[in-house]
Design an enzyme around this catalytic site. Structure first.
Site, short mmCIF file in Angstrom:
data_model
loop_
_atom_site.label_atom_id
_atom_site.label_comp_id
_atom_site.label_asym_id
_atom_site.label_seq_id
_atom_site.Cartn_x
_atom_site.Cartn_y
_atom_site.Cartn_z
N ASP A 73 0.85 -1.20 0.00
CA ASP A 73 0.00 0.00 0.00
C ASP A 73 0.88 1.25 0.00
OD1 ASP A 73 -2.34 -1.45 0.16
OD2 ASP A 73 -2.62 -1.14 2.31
N ARG A 117 -1.32 -0.55 -8.43
CA ARG A 117 -2.72 -0.19 -8.11
C ARG A 117 -2.81 1.34 -8.19
NH1 ARG A 117 -3.78 -0.81 -2.17
NH2 ARG A 117 -4.21 -3.00 -2.56
C1 LIG Z 1 -8.76 -1.27 -3.31
C2 LIG Z 1 -8.33 0.07 -2.81
C3 LIG Z 1 -7.08 0.22 -2.26
C4 LIG Z 1 -6.65 1.48 -1.80
N1 LIG Z 1 -5.37 1.63 -1.37
C5 LIG Z 1 -4.92 2.86 -1.06
C6 LIG Z 1 -3.56 3.10 -0.75
O1 LIG Z 1 -2.72 2.19 -0.74
N2 LIG Z 1 -3.18 4.37 -0.43
C7 LIG Z 1 -4.07 5.42 -0.44
O2 LIG Z 1 -3.67 6.56 -0.19
N3 LIG Z 1 -5.37 5.20 -0.71
C8 LIG Z 1 -5.81 3.96 -1.02
N4 LIG Z 1 -7.14 3.79 -1.34
C9 LIG Z 1 -8.14 4.86 -1.06
C10 LIG Z 1 -8.28 5.81 -2.21
O3 LIG Z 1 -7.09 6.56 -2.34
C11 LIG Z 1 -9.46 6.78 -2.00
O4 LIG Z 1 -9.29 7.50 -0.83
C12 LIG Z 1 -10.81 6.09 -1.94
O5 LIG Z 1 -10.87 4.97 -2.78
C13 LIG Z 1 -11.94 7.05 -2.37
O6 LIG Z 1 -11.73 7.45 -3.68
P1 LIG Z 1 -12.64 7.02 -4.93
O7 LIG Z 1 -11.72 6.68 -6.05
O8 LIG Z 1 -13.57 5.96 -4.55
O9 LIG Z 1 -13.35 8.35 -5.39
P2 LIG Z 1 -14.24 9.43 -4.62
O10 LIG Z 1 -14.43 10.52 -5.61
O11 LIG Z 1 -13.67 9.75 -3.30
O12 LIG Z 1 -15.60 8.66 -4.40
C14 LIG Z 1 -16.43 8.25 -5.47
C15 LIG Z 1 -17.70 7.64 -4.88
O13 LIG Z 1 -17.37 6.44 -4.19
C16 LIG Z 1 -18.12 6.32 -3.00
N5 LIG Z 1 -17.20 6.39 -1.84
C17 LIG Z 1 -15.88 6.70 -1.86
N6 LIG Z 1 -15.35 6.62 -0.62
C18 LIG Z 1 -16.38 6.28 0.19
C19 LIG Z 1 -16.48 6.04 1.59
N7 LIG Z 1 -15.43 6.15 2.40
N8 LIG Z 1 -17.68 5.69 2.10
C20 LIG Z 1 -18.76 5.56 1.29
N9 LIG Z 1 -18.72 5.77 -0.03
C21 LIG Z 1 -17.55 6.12 -0.58
C22 LIG Z 1 -19.09 7.46 -3.01
O14 LIG Z 1 -20.26 7.00 -3.64
C23 LIG Z 1 -18.38 8.50 -3.84
O15 LIG Z 1 -19.25 9.42 -4.43
C24 LIG Z 1 -7.56 2.57 -1.85
C25 LIG Z 1 -8.82 2.42 -2.41
C26 LIG Z 1 -9.21 1.20 -2.90
C27 LIG Z 1 -10.56 1.08 -3.55
#
Ligand SMILES: Cc1cc2nc3c(=O)[nH]c(=O)nc-3n(C[C@H](O)[C@H](O)[C@H](O)COP(=O)(O)OP(=O)(O)OC[C@H]3O[C@@H](n4cnc5c(N)ncnc54)[C@H](O)[C@@H]3O)c2cc1C
Length: 325
Positions: free
Chosen positions: A145, A195
């Site tokens: 990560d 990722r």
């Molecule tokens: C498999 C995976 C691994 C990850 N690993 C890392 C990592 O190693 N380092 C790192 O910094 N980040 C990591 N993240 C987190 C990532 O950086 C984002 O903070 C997170 O995924 C929210 O971004 P989004 O792309 O979903 O878009 P956003 O624009 O934030 O969200 C899009 C939509 O997704 C839904 N959504 C998003 N987050 C939430 C929530 N918390 N609760 C409810 N609904 C939500 C909502 O419907 C929102 O409108 C990871 C995410 C995933 C999916």
């Protein structure tokens, strides 16, 4: 660095709230208060599979039955001594054993601060190499990560160093960092699977795009570089716009649905997870578990104001209805 437009007041408030929650996620004082509260535990269960490996295995089995793969993450960050780092490493070896035993379609994700990155690189490298070799012997894969930007250089260096011995190790790149395109070029040279996510930490405008629109535009740009690279990458997002852009690009470039995977977090957009799988895309669900769930939980609250409102409402005491007779 782009010129920053003035944010409207509501966006500014959201930004402040996100920063505050992310700041609190590192609070050693708040952590025990939240973690020992029954209501917080219940709300956190939406995002965290449970406190034990058994809980994670059950969650992985459920997603496997629905046709999705899993990535198990034993929660815990910033260990303060070597003993803690070695204990985390043992936990990870046990996860790979259990995945093999249960024949789960699952790999593993871990954070380097959990393996002593703050104590120096050599212990951390030793432990990652041990875990990666253990995973390789079981035909499995280890994802490192990405944490806050203070760790980006060291994390990428360690991924590349471990990959020179064990190629079953991959990295994460965050679209909100200005540097990410360069990091992708560097990691692709080493053949690393990547990722792509937006980024979950509180970063200053000197290193990260402050505006969501810029993060999203960069995400799409980086997604295209990854998909065109011919290496199997993970497109980690719940954002329907990012997902649609990925599908469209893959179709235009005739990149098969088996050449990359979508990744999402346990408990978020389960409807979308299943729809993508039904459409024939590969989907992997990140399943965190363990007793150290506080920072992970706070990052999930910070991502969506509705999560915080729901949490605060749940914390309010329920008043008994007044007896008017
Ligand atoms: C498999 C995976 C691994 C990850 N690993 C890392 C990592 O190693 N380092 C790192 O910094 N980040 C990591 N993240 C987190 C990532 O950086 C984002 O903070 C997170 O995924 C929210 O971004 P989004 O792309 O979903 O878009 P956003 O624009 O934030 O969200 C899009 C939509 O997704 C839904 N959504 C998003 N987050 C939430 C929530 N918390 N609760 C409810 N609904 C939500 C909502 O419907 C929102 O409108 C990871 C995410 C995933 C999916």
């Amino acid at each position: 660095m782009p010129v920053q437009p003035i944010a409207p007041p509501h966006r500014f408030r959201l930004h402040l709230m996100r920063s505050l929650l992310l700041h609190l996620s590192e609070s050693k004082r708040l952590a025990p208060l939240i973690m020992h509260n029954g209501v917080s535990k219940r709300v956190a269960r939406r995002f965290v599979a449970g406190e034990t490996l058994d809980d994670a295995v059950q969650a992985a089995r459920r997603v496997n039955v629905a046709g999705l793969a899993a990535s198990l993450d034993l929660l815990g960050e910033n260990v303060s001594n070597e003993e803690g780092a070695r204990r985390s490493a043992e936990g990870y070896l046990a996860i790979f054993d259990r995945i093999a035993q249960e024949k789960l379609a699952a790999n593993v994700s871990l954070k380097l601060t959990q393996l002593g990155l703050d104590l120096g690189s050599s212990l951390c490298v030793e432990l990652v190499e041990k875990i990666a070799a253990h995973a390789a012997a079981r035909g499995n894969f280890l994802r490192i990560d990405m944490e806050g930007s203070a760790y980006t250089d060291r994390t990428i260096e360690i991924v590349k160093r471990v990959r020179s011995k064990c190629t079953n190790v991959g990295a994460v790149v965050q679209a909100y960092l200005y540097r990410s395109e360069q990091d992708i070029a560097d990691l692709l040279q080493s053949g690393s699977r990547i990722r792509l996510c937006k980024g979950a930490y509180d970063e200053p405008p000197e290193v990260a795009f402050p505006n969501k629109a810029d993060v999203d535009a960069n995400y799409i740009k980086l997604m295209k570089i990854l998909l065109a690279s011919g290496i199997y990458h993970g497109i980690a997002t719940h954002d329907p716009v990012m997902i649609q852009a990925t599908k469209t690009f893959a179709r235009e470039k005739k990149i098969g649905r088996d050449r990359f995977e979508f990744q999402m977090l346990h408990g978020i957009r389960t409807d979308l997870q299943k729809t993508l799988a039904r459409e024939g895309y590969r989907v992997r669900i990140y399943i965190p578990f363990g007793t150290e769930w506080f920072p992970y939980f706070m990052r999930r609250l910070a991502e969506r104001p509705a999560n915080l409102t729901f949490f605060l409402r749940s914390l309010l005491p329920r008043f008994p209805s007044r007896n008017t007779s």
